[in-house]
Motif scaffolding. Structure first.
Motif, PDB file in Angstrom:
ATOM      1  N   UNK A 142      10.571  22.718  12.583  1.00 13.24           N
ATOM      2  CA  UNK A 142      10.724  21.595  11.650  1.00 13.24           C
ATOM      3  C   UNK A 142      11.680  20.542  12.204  1.00 13.24           C
ATOM      4  N   UNK A 143      12.089  20.699  13.473  1.00 10.40           N
ATOM      5  CA  UNK A 143      13.008  19.703  14.029  1.00 10.40           C
ATOM      6  C   UNK A 143      12.574  19.229  15.401  1.00 10.40           C
ATOM      7  N   UNK A 386      19.593  30.055   5.290  1.00  7.82           N
ATOM      8  CA  UNK A 386      19.495  30.460   3.883  1.00  7.82           C
ATOM      9  C   UNK A 386      20.492  31.587   3.592  1.00  7.82           C
ATOM     10  N   UNK A 393      20.733  24.414  10.810  1.00  6.95           N
ATOM     11  CA  UNK A 393      19.409  24.286  11.406  1.00  6.95           C
ATOM     12  C   UNK A 393      19.453  24.457  12.926  1.00  6.95           C
ATOM     13  N   UNK A 401      21.113  24.238  19.553  1.00  2.06           N
ATOM     14  CA  UNK A 401      21.903  23.012  19.654  1.00  2.06           C
ATOM     15  C   UNK A 401      21.762  22.360  21.026  1.00  2.06           C
ATOM     16  N   UNK A 404      16.102  20.776  23.704  1.00  2.00           N
ATOM     17  CA  UNK A 404      15.291  19.768  23.032  1.00  2.00           C
ATOM     18  C   UNK A 404      13.873  19.862  23.595  1.00  2.00           C
TER      19      UNK A 404
ATOM     20  N   UNK B   3       5.880   9.971  15.020  1.00  2.00           N
ATOM     21  CA  UNK B   3       6.170   8.851  14.139  1.00  2.00           C
ATOM     22  C   UNK B   3       7.403   8.149  14.646  1.00  2.00           C
ATOM     23  N   UNK B 113      20.837  19.016   6.846  1.00  2.00           N
ATOM     24  CA  UNK B 113      19.700  19.265   7.724  1.00  2.00           C
ATOM     25  C   UNK B 113      20.218  19.156   9.154  1.00  2.00           C
ATOM     26  N   UNK B 114      19.343  18.954  10.108  1.00  2.00           N
ATOM     27  CA  UNK B 114      19.788  18.801  11.488  1.00  2.00           C
ATOM     28  C   UNK B 114      19.485  17.396  11.957  1.00  2.00           C
ATOM     29  N   UNK B 116      19.737  14.738  15.462  1.00  2.00           N
ATOM     30  CA  UNK B 116      20.107  14.544  16.861  1.00  2.00           C
ATOM     31  C   UNK B 116      19.915  13.091  17.248  1.00  2.00           C
ATOM     32  N   UNK B 118      19.298  10.571  20.658  1.00  3.03           N
ATOM     33  CA  UNK B 118      19.056  10.367  22.079  1.00  3.03           C
ATOM     34  C   UNK B 118      19.430   8.933  22.398  1.00  3.03           C
ATOM     35  N   UNK B 130      22.700  17.172  19.502  1.00  6.34           N
ATOM     36  CA  UNK B 130      22.670  17.492  18.079  1.00  6.34           C
ATOM     37  C   UNK B 130      24.037  17.071  17.554  1.00  6.34           C
ATOM     38  N   UNK B 161      15.577  13.439  12.771  1.00  2.74           N
ATOM     39  CA  UNK B 161      16.009  14.334  11.702  1.00  2.74           C
ATOM     40  C   UNK B 161      15.035  15.502  11.633  1.00  2.74           C
ATOM     41  N   UNK B 162      15.593  16.695  11.382  1.00  2.00           N
ATOM     42  CA  UNK B 162      14.736  17.854  11.184  1.00  2.00           C
ATOM     43  C   UNK B 162      14.261  17.910   9.751  1.00  2.00           C
ATOM     44  N   UNK B 163      13.178  18.636   9.519  1.00  2.00           N
ATOM     45  CA  UNK B 163      12.749  18.846   8.144  1.00  2.00           C
ATOM     46  C   UNK B 163      13.854  19.550   7.378  1.00  2.00           C
ATOM     47  N   UNK B 164      13.965  19.222   6.114  1.00  2.12           N
ATOM     48  CA  UNK B 164      15.054  19.776   5.297  1.00  2.12           C
ATOM     49  C   UNK B 164      14.676  21.197   4.864  1.00  2.12           C
ATOM     50  N   UNK B 165      15.577  22.140   5.123  1.00  2.61           N
ATOM     51  CA  UNK B 165      15.336  23.524   4.707  1.00  2.61           C
ATOM     52  C   UNK B 165      15.969  23.851   3.360  1.00  2.61           C
ATOM     53  N   UNK B 177       9.872  17.799   4.353  1.00  3.29           N
ATOM     54  CA  UNK B 177       9.617  19.030   5.109  1.00  3.29           C
ATOM     55  C   UNK B 177       9.405  18.739   6.593  1.00  3.29           C
ATOM     56  N   UNK B 179       9.835  16.686  10.336  1.00  4.15           N
ATOM     57  CA  UNK B 179      10.813  15.909  11.101  1.00  4.15           C
ATOM     58  C   UNK B 179      10.329  14.473  11.275  1.00  4.15           C
ATOM     59  N   UNK B 181      11.492  10.636  13.579  1.00  7.06           N
ATOM     60  CA  UNK B 181      12.474   9.973  14.423  1.00  7.06           C
ATOM     61  C   UNK B 181      12.201   8.487  14.464  1.00  7.06           C
TER      62      UNK B 181
END
Lengths: 429, 356
Positions: A142-143, A386, A393, A401, A404, B3, B113-114, B116, B118, B130, B161-165, B177, B179, B181
């Motif tokens: 998801x990232x 969780x 994440x 971390x 990529x 995207x 969320x996460x 990063x 670049x 990150x 941004x990563x999808x929100x968990x 849900x 990601x 950028x």
């Protein structure tokens, strides 16, 4: 080899990284002469049907771990014409030139050609066998938002000798008439164009040697000299790898083939080395249990043929709560075992300095791409935050971390007898 | 799948005017920060210095709106578990980059969320990291890190941004849900950076106070609503580690929360004192008792809701006046801190609140 002085070695190593026809030719001219490489057999039927057969053909360390070929190149190819009988003859001629010219081992050349689902879809009306698990590549976390490699074919060549690797590539791309004394009978570039060329290396000392030059490794080059990989540890311990037999398709038209996922993963190691102690790195690469029990010394040579990860898999939630961290190997192993405890994936990753950026080319062989996807999803550890917000994440969550994912592609490594522009049914047109 | 959107920097005007003459402008060193106070309270305090910041640009991609800002490199404190450790400014740091992500439909800042970044210049990679979730007094929740750059010039910053968990409920169910950028062009000149305000505030440093929230123009801050403006009934307020906790209840469960059809929703909205910035990413457990009987015992889950915003909530059988809610923090807020927040929200003693 008497002519293998340091200067020559440096030139050749640099040339694999530089690449491009001009770079290669200039390098080879500068070196002069051909080094000796063992030649292939006269009778090509003695070669294995499995293109991915490396066992017994690469070095093994004292523990029986595969020592992968030190120099490797990936050529992503697109057809410039349809897969006709003539085109097949050309491809076969190009590949059998390699077979004859160079022994199929780490001193000569290991090579394979694999085809993407897009290839079968673009060029044929028929479908691949229903039970063949070869989906299009996709984002697996998801990232991430990787570029998806959908080129027709992927040629993977590997050798311990960088000049052999370069010459083989020149033969494939129509820039040589002879290879190791054998006449080049055809070039892949007669029917393909090279869309992307990616190079790499793996082996003790090689990441350290390049540490000062690549973006992603912090100043002061903290990579341990003994490490085969940028992150400072060995990987691919024999007991934690699937066997070649295990990943090989055992039925259907592509029996003796396998599926291959290849990702490219950029590495950013400033914080990995700068903000983390050795114990922190062991925790995040293996598991907190490895630190608790003092299992890893140096680059992990003392682990022998087994990272010992299996016994910590069930502790992952407890480790997350107690240490606020979980290990990369610990997470991935959750999905990388069958009911009998056998590993599902055969990982053969190697490092890269392409574009002067530290990255990892990550080919993984398995019976079906779904197995790879499940392991990657387990490695994402999206369930761990969780359990505790101390694991986020991508922070404290294994090594996420620092890595990529930039590219992903799925390919079918067809059996050798079908390697020249196969049809989806395996039938010869 | 890919995207990306492109948008030039909003702050270009000032930087452009100075870009051509950066070589003529006297080079100023980064203003030196006063030393960290030796007697910091275990609470929110007014920092030793106050820096301004400069907007670099904004961009929209997928469901998200991104904002990018910069200032001088900062010292900040990373939080791992119960400890906060200072990250010093490194010699090669040029700027502190800050990014926020929000939902443009509700102007809700998305924490937890996460993210990063670049950074490239002329196609060459300058950095990719990150970056860490952070709390600062004027901005509240954001993502930030110090970066070294490659001199003055035009950079492209790709914010991912990563999808929100985090659990999402109500109209947020099923959203955020994926990601996404976006590329934001960032024109950097050291001379422009050096125009950013920097004020030593030793006269107030250490006071039980906070800098007021900044005016960020089109960019929402992570300020939470006043208790009365949150949905449901206000049941009580308490404090843990200097964080203000507002206890609220809803008669019915928001969609996205599992529980029986009769269940009610109990939630805690955690915010900073003085400026109501969201305090995210902690582990919170609650026990609800009535007449000596335990009605509910369990985790109050990190949750995002368009009106309740980021909060900690659970389905409970019922909430009644006179109930006692015991709260226990299992993990303090796992966000890095700018100065003035690094000693607060860490030691969080168990607390009890009698519900009204």
């Amino acid at each position: 080899m008497s002519d293998a002085g340091p200067t020559r070695r440096d030139v050749v190593k640099a040339a694999v990284a530089v690449g491009g026809a001009v770079g290669l030719s200039a390098c080879i001219d500068a070196i002069g002469g051909e080094s000796t490489a063992p030649t292939g057999p006269d009778d090509l039927s003695t070669l294995p049907e499995r293109q991915h057969a490396w066992k017994g053909r690469v070095r093994e360390d004292e523990f029986g771990n595969e020592a992968l070929p030190r120099h490797q190149t990936l050529l992503y190819l697109n057809l410039t014409e349809g897969p006709s009988a003539d085109a097949r003859d050309t491809v076969e001629a190009a590949l059998s030139t390699l077979d004859r010219a160079l022994a199929r081992n780490h001193e000569g050349l290991l090579h394979s050609i694999a085809y993407s689902p897009a290839y079968f879809d673009r060029h044929f009306d028929e479908s691949l066998p229903e039970d063949l698990d070869l989906p299009e590549p996709r984002a697996l976390s998801s990232f991430e938002d990787p570029e998806l490699d959908r080129q027709d074919a992927l040629v993977h060549i590997a050798s311990d000798q960088p000049d052999v690797l370069l010459r083989a590539e020149e033969a494939l791309t129509g820039e040589r008439d002879t290879l190791n004394g054998v006449t080049v009978e055809g070039a892949l570039t007669d029917v393909f164009e090279v869309d992307s060329r990616r190079t790499g290396f793996v082996g003790a000392g090689m990441p350290f040697e390049r540490g000062d030059e690549v973006e992603g490794v912090p100043d002061g080059n903290p990579i341990p000299e003994a490490s085969p990989l940028f992150m400072g540890f060995k990987a691919g311990f024999a007991k934690n790898q699937a066997t070649e037999d295990y990943v090989t398709l055992d039925s259907g038209p592509f029996a003796e083939g396998t599926t291959k996922h290849v990702s490219n993963i950029r590495q950013r190691l400033a914080d990995w080395y700068g903000e983390q102690s050795f114990d922190d790195r062991v925790m995040e690469m293996f598991s907190p249990g490895h630190v608790e029990q003092g299992l890893v010394e140096g680059v992990g040579e003392n682990l022998g043929d087994d990272s010992g990860i299996d016994r910590f898999v069930d502790d992952i939630e407890a480790h997350a709560r107690e240490y606020g961290r979980v290990g990369h190997a610990q997470k991935a192993a959750r999905a990388n075992r069958d009911a009998d405890g056998n590993p599902l994936l055969l990982r053969r990753h190697f490092e890269s300095a392409d574009e002067n950026v530290a990255s990892l080319h990550f080919p993984s062989l398995q019976r079906g791409i779904g197995q790879f996807e499940a392991v990657r999803q387990a490695m994402n550890g999206e369930d761990i935050p969780q359990i505790t917000p101390a694991v986020r994440q991508r922070v404290n969550n294994g090594i996420l971390e620092y890595i990529f994912t930039k590219k992903r592609g799925n390919f079918l490594v067809v059996p050798r007898s079908l390697r020249a522009l196969p049809t989806p049914t395996g039938d010869v047109e | 799948m890919r995207r990306r959107t492109y948008l030039t920097g909003l702050a270009g005007v000032g930087a452009t005017a100075l870009a051509g003459c950066s070589g003529l402008v006297e080079t100023r060193a980064i203003p030196s920060s006063p030393p960290v106070l030796s007697n910091r309270p275990s609470a929110v305090y007014f920092p030793t210095h106050v820096e301004g910041m400069q907007m670099s640009g904004m961009a929209k991609s997928g469901e998200y709106q991104f904002g990018l800002m910069y200032s001088y490199p900062h010292r900040f404190w990373n939080v791992n578990g119960t400890s906060a450790s200072m990250t010093e400014i490194q010699d090669d740091d040029d700027i502190h980059l800050m990014a926020t992500v929000w939902d443009p439909e509700t102007n809700t800042v998305l924490p937890d969320t996460g993210l990063s970044l670049e950074i490239s210049k002329g196609g060459d990679l300058v950095s990719e990291e990150v970056i860490y979730p952070m709390l600062s007094q004027p901005m509240g929740f954001h993502y930030g890190a110090n970066f070294g750059l490659d001199g003055d010039g035009i950079y492209t910053v790709t914010v991912s941004v990563g999808g929100v968990n985090t659990r999402r409920t109500g109209a947020f169910e099923g959203r955020f849900a994926d990601p996404a950028s976006a590329d934001i062009e960032f024109e950097y000149a050291q001379s422009a950076r050096d125009e950013i305000s920097f004020e030593r505030t030793m006269d107030r440093a250490g006071e039980a106070a906070a800098r007021p929230p900044m005016e960020m123009g089109m960019m929402p801050l992570s300020v939470l609503p006043e208790p009365a403006d949150l949905p449901g009934e206000t049941r009580g307020e308490t404090s843990m580690g200097d964080a203000r906790l507002v206890v609220k209840s809803l008669e019915t469960l928001p969609s996205g929360v599992e529980g029986g059809s009769d269940a009610q929703y109990l939630y805690v909205s955690a915010r900073t004192p003085y400026n109501r910035m969201v305090v995210p990413a902690m582990g919170l457990e609650g026990t609800l008792t009535r007449d000596g009987e335990t009605v509910f015992e369990g985790e109050l889950l990190r949750t995002l809701h368009p009106e309740a915003k980021y909060h900690y909530g659970a389905a409970v059988p019922s909430v009644e006046s006179g109930d006692t809610l015991s709260l226990s923090v299992t993990v303090p807020p796992q966000v890095a801190r700018h100065e003035g927040y690094e000693t607060a929200f860490l030691e969080m003693e168990d607390t009890e609140v009698t519900l009204s």
